[in-house]
Write a protein that holds these residues in place. Structure first.
Motif, mmCIF file in Angstrom:
data_model
loop_
_atom_site.group_PDB
_atom_site.id
_atom_site.type_symbol
_atom_site.label_atom_id
_atom_site.label_comp_id
_atom_site.label_asym_id
_atom_site.label_seq_id
_atom_site.Cartn_x
_atom_site.Cartn_y
_atom_site.Cartn_z
ATOM 1 N N LEU A 24 -36.839 -40.464 -43.359
ATOM 2 C CA LEU A 24 -35.477 -40.972 -43.282
ATOM 3 C C LEU A 24 -34.917 -41.056 -41.874
ATOM 4 O O LEU A 24 -34.012 -41.860 -41.618
ATOM 5 N N GLY A 25 -35.399 -40.209 -40.981
ATOM 6 C CA GLY A 25 -34.735 -39.983 -39.703
ATOM 7 C C GLY A 25 -34.025 -38.650 -39.748
ATOM 8 O O GLY A 25 -33.413 -38.291 -40.760
ATOM 9 N N ASP A 26 -34.105 -37.901 -38.640
ATOM 10 C CA ASP A 26 -33.615 -36.522 -38.676
ATOM 11 C C ASP A 26 -32.102 -36.410 -38.846
ATOM 12 O O ASP A 26 -31.607 -35.397 -39.343
ATOM 13 N N GLN A 27 -31.340 -37.445 -38.497
ATOM 14 C CA GLN A 27 -29.884 -37.360 -38.633
ATOM 15 C C GLN A 27 -29.421 -37.419 -40.086
ATOM 16 O O GLN A 27 -28.253 -37.164 -40.378
ATOM 17 N N GLN A 28 -30.334 -37.722 -40.980
ATOM 18 C CA GLN A 28 -29.987 -37.769 -42.406
ATOM 19 C C GLN A 28 -30.458 -36.531 -43.167
ATOM 20 O O GLN A 28 -30.342 -36.473 -44.387
ATOM 21 N N VAL A 29 -30.953 -35.532 -42.444
ATOM 22 C CA VAL A 29 -31.573 -34.369 -43.088
ATOM 23 C C VAL A 29 -30.868 -33.083 -42.670
ATOM 24 O O VAL A 29 -30.636 -32.840 -41.481
ATOM 25 N N THR A 30 -30.529 -32.260 -43.672
ATOM 26 C CA THR A 30 -30.059 -30.885 -43.467
ATOM 27 C C THR A 30 -31.083 -29.954 -44.093
ATOM 28 O O THR A 30 -31.556 -30.198 -45.204
ATOM 29 N N SER A 31 -31.419 -28.883 -43.366
ATOM 30 C CA SER A 31 -32.428 -27.936 -43.844
ATOM 31 C C SER A 31 -31.847 -26.534 -43.790
ATOM 32 O O SER A 31 -31.297 -26.117 -42.755
ATOM 33 N N VAL A 32 -31.944 -25.790 -44.900
ATOM 34 C CA VAL A 32 -31.318 -24.466 -44.972
ATOM 35 C C VAL A 32 -32.304 -23.433 -45.495
ATOM 36 O O VAL A 32 -33.217 -23.733 -46.262
ATOM 37 N N ASP A 33 -32.094 -22.191 -45.046
ATOM 38 C CA ASP A 33 -32.881 -21.059 -45.532
ATOM 39 C C ASP A 33 -32.057 -19.798 -45.331
ATOM 40 O O ASP A 33 -31.236 -19.718 -44.415
ATOM 41 N N VAL A 34 -32.300 -18.802 -46.171
ATOM 42 C CA VAL A 34 -31.587 -17.535 -46.073
ATOM 43 C C VAL A 34 -32.094 -16.675 -44.924
ATOM 44 O O VAL A 34 -31.421 -15.746 -44.479
#
Length: 376
Positions: free
Chosen positions: A132-142
Motif C-alpha cells: 500500500l505504501g507506508d503512509q497507509q499503515v499503522t502497526s501496533v504491539d504491546v
C-alpha cells in the motif's frame, strides 16, 4: 547474500505471479526481521543464529513456516549463544507468510485503504507497506522492544509506517479502514469498532479457537460478518511480559491423581488441537480450556484443564484403543469433549465454519448457523 532469489522462491510458493501480494513477498527481505529464533518444538531446545549458519538461516527464513522469536519473556535477540529460554509458551513469532497473506486477503484491502496491523517481528508490516505504501499503515504491539526493533528494521528498508506501543484490546490510534490482528482475542474489543471507519472491516481469530472472524462495521456502530471457511491459529493477546498460568495448579493435580469419576471412553483418544473443528467448538463452549499431551511408546495421554479446577486425563495404549478417563472438578471436561464429537458423528460436521457473526456496538459477539447459536 542472494536473498532476492530466496524471496522470489517464497513468493512463488505462496501466491501466483499475478497476485498483488507477489511483489511484496518477492521484494521483502524476511531475514532482516528474524536474525535469531528459538527452534526445537515444544521443548525450545536451540537458539538459531542466522549469522552463524547463513545457509540454514536462508533455508528456514524463506520457507513458508512460523519462526518463534520469543518464549515467555526470553527474546531470541537478547539470548547468549547456547542459552535456553526455559519453560513457557511462545509469546512472539514471525508468522508463516501464507497465513499472513490469507489474513490480508480476508481483509479485502483496497489501494486506498488505511490499515492497522499487529507488529510482531515487523515482517507482516513490511508486506503491507510494500502493498500500500507506508503512509497507509499503522502497526501496533504491546511490547516496546518489538515495536522499537521492528521500527529500526523497517527504516533500514526505507519504510516508515506509524508505529505505536499499544495494548490492542484498549484504545487504538486514529481511525482506519481495516484492522487485521495476528494475535487472537476474546471478545472482540469495542475499541476496534470505535477505530473502524463506517464500512470498515476487522479480521482476527477468536482466542482458543481456529476461527477467523471477518466482520464489517454497520451503521449502528456494531459489525456483521462470517467465520471464514479456513482455520488459523495465533497466540492470544498478552498484557505483560508473559502469559498468566491459570491452569498451573490444576495441572499439578491432574498429572497422575485418581479422578472423582473414572470411565471408559468409546471413541479413540483425540488430542483436541489435532482437529481444528473439534477444538474450536469445545473452546467456544468451555472458554479457557487448556490441553496437555504425553506420548510414551504406544501409550498416549491427553489432559484437559480449566481454571475453575476441572480436569480430565485420558490414556490409551494404542491408536484405536478405548481410553481410560479420570475426571474431577465442577464440570466433566471429557464429557464436554464427547458431546462435541457426538454431534460431529451425528451431523457429519460442526456449525462453526461459515457461521454468521453479529457484533453489537458494546462488543457482544454471537455466532449463529441454522439453529445453533453461541455468544462469546
Amino acid at each position: 547474500m542472494d536473498w532476492e532469489t530466496h524471496a522470489r522462491g517464497l513468493a512463488a510458493a505462496v501466491v501466483r505471479p499475478e497476485s498483488r501480494w507477489y511483489e511484496p513477498l518477492a521484494t521483502t527481505p524476511r531475514h532482516v526481521f528474524v536474525p535469531r529464533w528459538w527452534d526445537g518444538g515444544e521443548a525450545w531446545r536451540e537458539l538459531r543464529d542466522g549469522e552463524a549458519d547463513v545457509e540454514a538461516w536462508m533455508a528456514a527464513v524463506y520457507a513458508d513456516r512460523t519462526l518463534v522469536t520469543r518464549v515467555g519473556a526470553a527474546h531470541a535477540d537478547h539470548a547468549e549463544a547456547g542459552a535456553l529460554p526455559g519453560g513457557g509458551l511462545p509469546t512472539s513469532s514471525s508468522t508463516l507468510p501464507s497465513l499472513l497473506v490469507s489474513m490480508y486477503r480476508h481483509a479485502m484491502v483496497t489501494d486506498d485503504s488505511q490499515v492497522l496491523v499487529t507488529t510482531g517481528t515487523g515482517y507482516g508490516t513490511a508486506l503491507m507497506c510494500r502493498r500500500l505504501g507506508d503512509q497507509q499503515v499503522t502497526s501496533v504491539d504491546v511490547d516496546p522492544y518489538l515495536v522499537g526493533a521492528a521500527s529500526s528494521r523497517l527504516a533500514g528498508l526505507g519504510l516508515h509506517p506509524r508505529m505505536d506501543v499499544v495494548d490492542i484490546t484498549g484504545p487504538l490510534p486514529g481511525t482506519v479502514d481495516r484492522i487485521i490482528s495476528t494475535v487472537s482475542v476474546r471478545p472482540i474489543p469495542t475499541s476496534w469498532l470505535d477505530a473502524l471507519k463506517p464500512g470498515g472491516r476487522l479480521v482476527t481469530v477468536i482466542a482458543g479457537t481456529g476461527l477467523i472472524v471477518t466482520a464489517d462495521k454497520t451503521a449502528d456502530g456494531g459489525a456483521v460478518g462470517r467465520i471464514a471457511p479456513d482455520p488459523a491459529g495465533f497466540m492470544r493477546t498478552r498484557h505483560g511480559d508473559d502469559y498468566d498460568s491459570p491452569t498451573s495448579k490444576v495441572w499439578e493435580q491432574a498429572w497422575e491423581a485418581d479422578g472423582e469419576a473414572t470411565e471408559i471412553c468409546r471413541y479413540p483418544l483425540l488430542y483436541p488441537t489435532d482437529s481444528w473443528e473439534v477444538m474450536s467448538m469445545l473452546a467456544l463452549q468451555v472458554p479457557g480450556i487448556d490441553y496437555r499431551l504425553r506420548e510414551d511408546g504406544d501409550e498416549r495421554t491427553v489432559w484437559l484443564l480449566h481454571p475453575d479446577g476441572s480436569w480430565a486425563r485420558a490414556t490409551a495404549t494404542d491408536f484405536l484403543g478405548e481410553p481410560v478417563v479420570h475426571q474431577s472438578g465442577p464440570r466433566r471436561l471429557w464429557r464436554e469433549l464427547q458431546r462435541v464429537r457426538n454431534r460431529l458423528n451425528r451431523e457429519g460436521a460442526l456449525p462453526v465454519y461459515g457461521a454468521r457473526v453479529l457484533i453489537t456496538p458494546d462488543g457482544a459477539t454471537t455466532l449463529t448457523r441454522g439453529t445453533w447459536s453461541q455468544t462469546l
